[in-house]
Design an enzyme around this catalytic site. Structure first.
Site, PDB file in Angstrom:
ATOM      1  N   LYS A 118      22.491  -0.783  27.217  1.00 47.57           N
ATOM      2  CA  LYS A 118      23.753  -0.080  26.998  1.00 47.57           C
ATOM      3  C   LYS A 118      24.786  -1.095  26.554  1.00 47.57           C
ATOM      4  O   LYS A 118      24.662  -2.285  26.864  1.00 47.57           O
ATOM      5  CB  LYS A 118      24.233   0.596  28.294  1.00 47.57           C
ATOM      6  CG  LYS A 118      25.111   1.801  28.037  1.00 47.57           C
ATOM      7  CD  LYS A 118      24.287   3.012  27.650  1.00 47.57           C
ATOM      8  CE  LYS A 118      25.143   4.232  27.407  1.00 47.57           C
ATOM      9  NZ  LYS A 118      24.311   5.434  27.265  1.00 47.57           N
TER      10      LYS A 118
HETATM   11  P1  NAD Z   1      32.289  12.065  23.899  1.00 48.55           P
HETATM   12  O1  NAD Z   1      33.251  10.927  23.897  1.00 48.55           O
HETATM   13  O2  NAD Z   1      31.899  12.682  22.616  1.00 48.55           O
HETATM   14  O3  NAD Z   1      32.812  13.224  24.872  1.00 48.55           O
HETATM   15  C1  NAD Z   1      33.274  13.002  26.172  1.00 48.55           C
HETATM   16  C2  NAD Z   1      34.109  14.212  26.538  1.00 48.55           C
HETATM   17  O4  NAD Z   1      34.501  14.135  27.916  1.00 48.55           O
HETATM   18  C3  NAD Z   1      35.409  14.299  25.732  1.00 48.55           C
HETATM   19  O5  NAD Z   1      35.568  15.649  25.325  1.00 48.55           O
HETATM   20  C4  NAD Z   1      36.490  13.913  26.757  1.00 48.55           C
HETATM   21  O6  NAD Z   1      37.751  14.486  26.459  1.00 48.55           O
HETATM   22  C5  NAD Z   1      35.868  14.513  27.999  1.00 48.55           C
HETATM   23  N1  NAD Z   1      36.465  14.036  29.243  1.00 48.55           N
HETATM   24  C6  NAD Z   1      36.882  12.806  29.580  1.00 48.55           C
HETATM   25  N2  NAD Z   1      37.432  12.812  30.815  1.00 48.55           N
HETATM   26  C7  NAD Z   1      37.327  14.092  31.257  1.00 48.55           C
HETATM   27  C8  NAD Z   1      37.711  14.756  32.467  1.00 48.55           C
HETATM   28  N3  NAD Z   1      38.287  14.100  33.464  1.00 48.55           N
HETATM   29  N4  NAD Z   1      37.459  16.078  32.587  1.00 48.55           N
HETATM   30  C9  NAD Z   1      36.878  16.764  31.587  1.00 48.55           C
HETATM   31  N5  NAD Z   1      36.495  16.190  30.425  1.00 48.55           N
HETATM   32  C10 NAD Z   1      36.731  14.867  30.277  1.00 48.55           C
HETATM   33  O7  NAD Z   1      30.990  11.536  24.682  1.00 48.55           O
HETATM   34  P2  NAD Z   1      29.519  12.153  24.660  1.00 48.55           P
HETATM   35  O8  NAD Z   1      28.715  11.366  23.702  1.00 48.55           O
HETATM   36  O9  NAD Z   1      29.591  13.630  24.566  1.00 48.55           O
HETATM   37  O10 NAD Z   1      29.025  11.708  26.115  1.00 48.55           O
HETATM   38  C11 NAD Z   1      29.294  12.488  27.279  1.00 48.55           C
HETATM   39  C12 NAD Z   1      28.310  12.089  28.366  1.00 48.55           C
HETATM   40  O11 NAD Z   1      26.976  12.316  27.898  1.00 48.55           O
HETATM   41  C13 NAD Z   1      28.350  10.620  28.784  1.00 48.55           C
HETATM   42  O12 NAD Z   1      28.018  10.520  30.147  1.00 48.55           O
HETATM   43  C14 NAD Z   1      27.238   9.991  27.949  1.00 48.55           C
HETATM   44  O13 NAD Z   1      26.746   8.795  28.497  1.00 48.55           O
HETATM   45  C15 NAD Z   1      26.222  11.117  28.013  1.00 48.55           C
HETATM   46  N6  NAD Z   1      25.200  11.079  26.972  1.00 48.55           N
HETATM   47  C16 NAD Z   1      25.543  11.087  25.650  1.00 48.55           C
HETATM   48  C17 NAD Z   1      24.546  11.087  24.677  1.00 48.55           C
HETATM   49  C18 NAD Z   1      24.855  11.164  23.203  1.00 48.55           C
HETATM   50  O14 NAD Z   1      23.914  11.315  22.418  1.00 48.55           O
HETATM   51  N7  NAD Z   1      26.099  11.107  22.781  1.00 48.55           N
HETATM   52  C19 NAD Z   1      23.204  11.059  25.062  1.00 48.55           C
HETATM   53  C20 NAD Z   1      22.877  11.065  26.424  1.00 48.55           C
HETATM   54  C21 NAD Z   1      23.903  11.090  27.362  1.00 48.55           C
END
Ligand code: NAD
Length: 425
Positions: A118
């Site tokens: 990561k």
């Molecule tokens: P992103 O930055 O696209 O989205 C994150 C979202 O969370 C945003 O909409 C943000 O406004 C919101 N957020 C932040 N604080 C918040 C709160 N207190 N309450 C509600 N919403 C809040 O990120 P992402 O890529 O969608 O990742 C989200 C999660 O999924 C993370 O834990 C990441 O590690 C995990 N993840 C992502 C992927 C991927 O392919 N992008 C794959 C596996 C896991």
């Protein structure tokens, strides 16, 4: 056992430290269940390589800011390290280490030949112009350049990064190499060697896991989604397409609630226009924390770690939690939820669709070949359904939770690979 784990501020329990404690707790359970010896357990608890870098960024007004960046390769025994890059102000070495460890178990669990990694930069990307973001990304990549490469360590998007970030990473690496190296990063735009199906892959996997856990059609199933970013927005869309009623969604701007169901496509269009779900017209505003406690069938946390805790777990009314985010549930909350019969489909299973299609993108890049959207979807579905069935059956057989079963399988495969390879010298 002596576990050497990095710690930023020993006196302060940061969210990153909490995430790392959760990851180590889950590993300890799996190690005990598998009967691993102390040496192997310690090795699996310790990241293979951790790099902290200072990243100078030239701001538009000529000032220079210095931000901290990290890249952690937790384990590379089963293949190259693989894992996203996060741009978030509270990212630290502990958080990145925890996320890298979860990547190791996730790749092993779904049977793809990768280790876990990561990366992160402690910065708020919303406070930077596009040119500042580009300079930051390129300089960070330059600082971690000795670690990454298509056969060594392959980054991908995570919180606060996207396809454009991946395009800059691919370009920075390629300029240094002197030729185009699309396989150094996944989640790229299609024009640069991205894969069909990658953008929605994590969310598709969340939907597949949710439907398998439900064991019935989505008709009459109510869902709340925390985090309406790359993972959450499309998870809401795919669950809605499968017949579920999405009653609430939230992001950093706020939460919106419509008991009769949201038009997810309309909420996505609103977010594209305004930048957040707050103010969406056909729903009521609700306090952020309340979304987690709504009386729904399914809760999908898809934002950050440590949001379902010992404090709010007793008030969670969802019967099923499908973890789109990494590490949203603390070990204490896990115990409370298990005690009250709430089923949790753990992160390393539920959100594995992203790394599965990242792997497919990398395979296509390494062969200079591309598959159709249908071929990618079939492979994703096969791997997700296969892993889900294995986890469910081990959980039933041993009387352990889905999270414990997923860790026993993932950790067990990495431990076996270590044992087979032996210790050099
Ligand atoms: P992103 O930055 O696209 O989205 C994150 C979202 O969370 C945003 O909409 C943000 O406004 C919101 N957020 C932040 N604080 C918040 C709160 N207190 N309450 C509600 N919403 C809040 O990120 P992402 O890529 O969608 O990742 C989200 C999660 O999924 C993370 O834990 C990441 O590690 C995990 N993840 C992502 C992927 C991927 O392919 N992008 C794959 C596996 C896991």
């Amino acid at each position: 056992m002596t576990v050497m784990v990095p710690s930023t501020t020993p006196a302060l329990i940061t969210p990153g430290r909490q995430a790392l404690d959760s990851a180590l707790h889950q590993l300890a359970h799996a190690a005990a269940h598998l009967g691993l010896d102390d040496g192997l357990h310690t090795m699996l608890a310790t990241p293979r390589r951790s790099l902290t870098v200072s990243v100078p960024v030239r701001r538009e007004d000529g000032r220079m800011d210095i931000v901290q960046g990290f890249r952690v390769q937790h384990n590379i025994t089963r293949g190259p390290a693989k894992g996203g890059i996060r741009f978030h102000p509270s990212t630290d070495l502990d958080e990145v280490t925890a996320l890298a460890m979860w990547m190791t178990w996730k790749c092993a669990l779904v049977g793809i030949p990768y280790g876990g990694a990561k990366g992160g930069v402690a910065v708020d990307p919303s406070g930077l112009s596009t040119r500042e973001l580009e300079r930051l990304t390129r300089r960070y990549v330059n600082e971690i350049l000795p670690l990454i490469g298509p056969e060594k360590d392959i980054p991908a998007p995570d919180v606060g990064t996207d396809e454009q970030t991946m395009a800059w990473i691919m370009d920075t690496y390629s300029v240094n190499a002197g030729y185009s190296v699309p396989g150094v990063v996944t989640g790229k735009p299609m024009t640069l060697g991205g894969s069909l199906g990658r953008a929605g892959a994590t969310s598709r996997g969340v939907q597949i896991a949710a439907m398998m856990a439900l064991g019935r059609s989505g008709e009459g199933v109510t869902v709340a989604v925390q985090g309406f970013g790359k993972v959450g927005a499309l998870a809401a869309q795919y669950l809605s397409d499968a017949g579920c009623t999405i009653v609430a969604v939230s992001d950093a701007s706020g939460a919106v609630h419509a008991p009769n169901g949201l038009d997810v496509a309309a909420v996505r269009a609103w977010v594209a226009e305004t930048g957040g779900v707050a103010g969406y017209r056909d729903a009521d505003a609700m306090p952020l924390g309340e979304l987690l406690e709504l009386d729904v069938d399914v809760l999908v946390p898809a934002a950050l770690e440590g949001v379902v805790t010992a404090e709010n777990a007793p008030r969670v009314r969802a019967r099923l939690i499908v973890e789109g985010a990494n590490g949203p549930t603390t070990p204490e909350a896990d115990e409370i939820l298990a005690g009250s019969g709430v089923v949790v489909v753990p992160d390393i299973l539920a959100n594995a669709g992203g790394v599965i299609v990242s792997y497919l993108e990398w395979v296509q890049n390494m062969q200079a070949y591309s598959w159709s959207a249908g071929e990618v979807e079939v492979k994703l579905r096969d791997l997700m359904e296969g892993a889900f069935a294995e986890v469910r059956s081990l959980s039933a057989e041993r009387g352990i939770t889905l999270r414990q079963a997923a860790h026993v399988i993932g950790v067990g495969r990495v431990a076996e690979a270590h044992t087979l390879r032996g210790l050099y010298p």
